[in-house]
Design a protein around this motif. Structure first.
Motif, mmCIF file in Angstrom:
data_model
loop_
_atom_site.group_PDB
_atom_site.id
_atom_site.type_symbol
_atom_site.label_atom_id
_atom_site.label_comp_id
_atom_site.label_asym_id
_atom_site.label_seq_id
_atom_site.Cartn_x
_atom_site.Cartn_y
_atom_site.Cartn_z
ATOM 1 N N UNK A 138 6.925 27.502 54.219
ATOM 2 C CA UNK A 138 8.143 27.873 53.509
ATOM 3 C C UNK A 138 7.955 29.149 52.696
ATOM 4 N N UNK A 139 9.086 29.746 52.343
ATOM 5 C CA UNK A 139 9.069 30.928 51.473
ATOM 6 C C UNK A 139 8.781 30.502 50.034
ATOM 7 N N UNK A 140 8.530 31.486 49.173
ATOM 8 C CA UNK A 140 8.264 31.177 47.767
ATOM 9 C C UNK A 140 9.419 30.454 47.101
ATOM 10 N N UNK A 141 10.644 30.899 47.378
ATOM 11 C CA UNK A 141 11.803 30.238 46.790
ATOM 12 C C UNK A 141 11.974 28.819 47.284
ATOM 13 N N UNK A 142 11.693 28.604 48.565
ATOM 14 C CA UNK A 142 11.802 27.261 49.124
ATOM 15 C C UNK A 142 10.727 26.338 48.556
ATOM 16 N N UNK A 143 9.518 26.856 48.396
ATOM 17 C CA UNK A 143 8.460 26.030 47.798
ATOM 18 C C UNK A 143 8.789 25.666 46.360
ATOM 19 N N UNK A 144 9.411 26.587 45.640
ATOM 20 C CA UNK A 144 9.801 26.288 44.262
ATOM 21 C C UNK A 144 10.830 25.159 44.236
ATOM 22 N N UNK A 145 11.726 25.155 45.214
ATOM 23 C CA UNK A 145 12.701 24.068 45.310
ATOM 24 C C UNK A 145 12.015 22.736 45.635
ATOM 25 N N UNK A 146 10.961 22.780 46.447
ATOM 26 C CA UNK A 146 10.215 21.559 46.760
ATOM 27 C C UNK A 146 9.607 20.973 45.488
#
Length: 258
Positions: A138-146
């Motif tokens: 995942x992208x950085x933004x997606x990982x932050x959402x995780x």
């Protein structure tokens, strides 16, 4: 409600927090602001029990967190720190499911209720379609959402976020803060961006050298005078077309020679 009463912390010979007292409104978004070294991260660590204060108390819903079991604090407060690292080898669902750990006893299996909570956390953070993917893909933004979804799976009454937009591009910064503001839980977030605080927070608390120097609505707290004094930059504050304060900063001096 979060209340901090007379909290002081000394690290080595440095007094990092000095008699800090503040109240965070229940259900609102409170931004913790201040320059590097002002004590923001240390204060947040006292709130989520990573650092016991040398003096003072941290109260959540009227209870001193250090008189309650650690599991109670883990169920009450969800945390997203600057140092959070998602295990890249795990799937999104596996990572978010880890948020149920404070609700499980040693050999408990996940119940239907636990699975439902995880599904709701995935849905709230827009990750349902990513459920089976590895976090490392995942992208950085997606990982932050995780990581945020994992915190939500704890079903906390309060979220503590230490620079949740750090290392994210502008679009992902806005997406994360829009998401957090709409969750309906008490949020305390350390932020660098004054514009972001003015747009998303209902309350701004400003720290400088370990002390609270201002607290209130961002429109009243973030004045050119305070920004100059605390952050060491000149600022212009006006109202944008969307009604939110717009803060433009610039160096007090330009060029290499004063």
């Amino acid at each position: 409600m979060l209340r901090v009463e007379g909290v002081s912390v000394t690290l080595g010979r440095a007094r990092v927090l000095d008699d800090v007292s503040l109240t965070v409104p229940e259900g609102g978004f409170t931004a913790l602001l201040g320059p590097n070294g002002s004590g923001k991260s240390t204060l947040l660590r006292t709130v989520y029990r990573a650092r016991r204060p040398d003096a003072g108390r941290v109260l959540v819903d009227g209870s001193d967190i250090w008189t309650r079991p650690a599991a109670w604090s883990a169920r009450t407060t969800g945390v997203l720190t600057q140092e959070s690292h998602a295990g890249f080898e795990f799937t999104v669902t596996e990572t978010v499911t880890m948020g149920r750990t404070p609700h499980l006893k040693n050999l408990d299996r996940l119940t239907r209720t636990d699975h439902d909570v995880v599904e709701r956390a995935l849905d709230a953070t827009g990750l349902t379609d990513f459920a089976g993917r590895r976090v490392g893909e995942l992208s950085g933004g997606e990982r932050q959402r995780v990581l945020l979804a994992r915190a939500l799976a704890q079903q906390p009454r309060m979220l503590v976020l230490d620079e949740p937009t750090n290392h994210l591009d502008v679009r992902h910064q806005l997406e994360i803060l829009e998401l957090v503001r709409g969750l309906g839980v008490t949020v305390v977030a350390a932020l660098h961006g004054l514009d972001l605080a003015a747009r998303y927070a209902g309350t701004a608390i400003v720290l400088d050298r370990g002390r609270v120097v201002a607290a209130g609505a961002p429109s009243t707290v973030l004045t050119p005078g305070l920004i100059r004094e605390v952050f060491g930059v000149a600022a212009t504050v006006d109202q944008a077309d969307d009604g939110f304060p717009r803060i433009t900063t610039r160096p007090l001096r330009t060029g290499l020679v004063p």
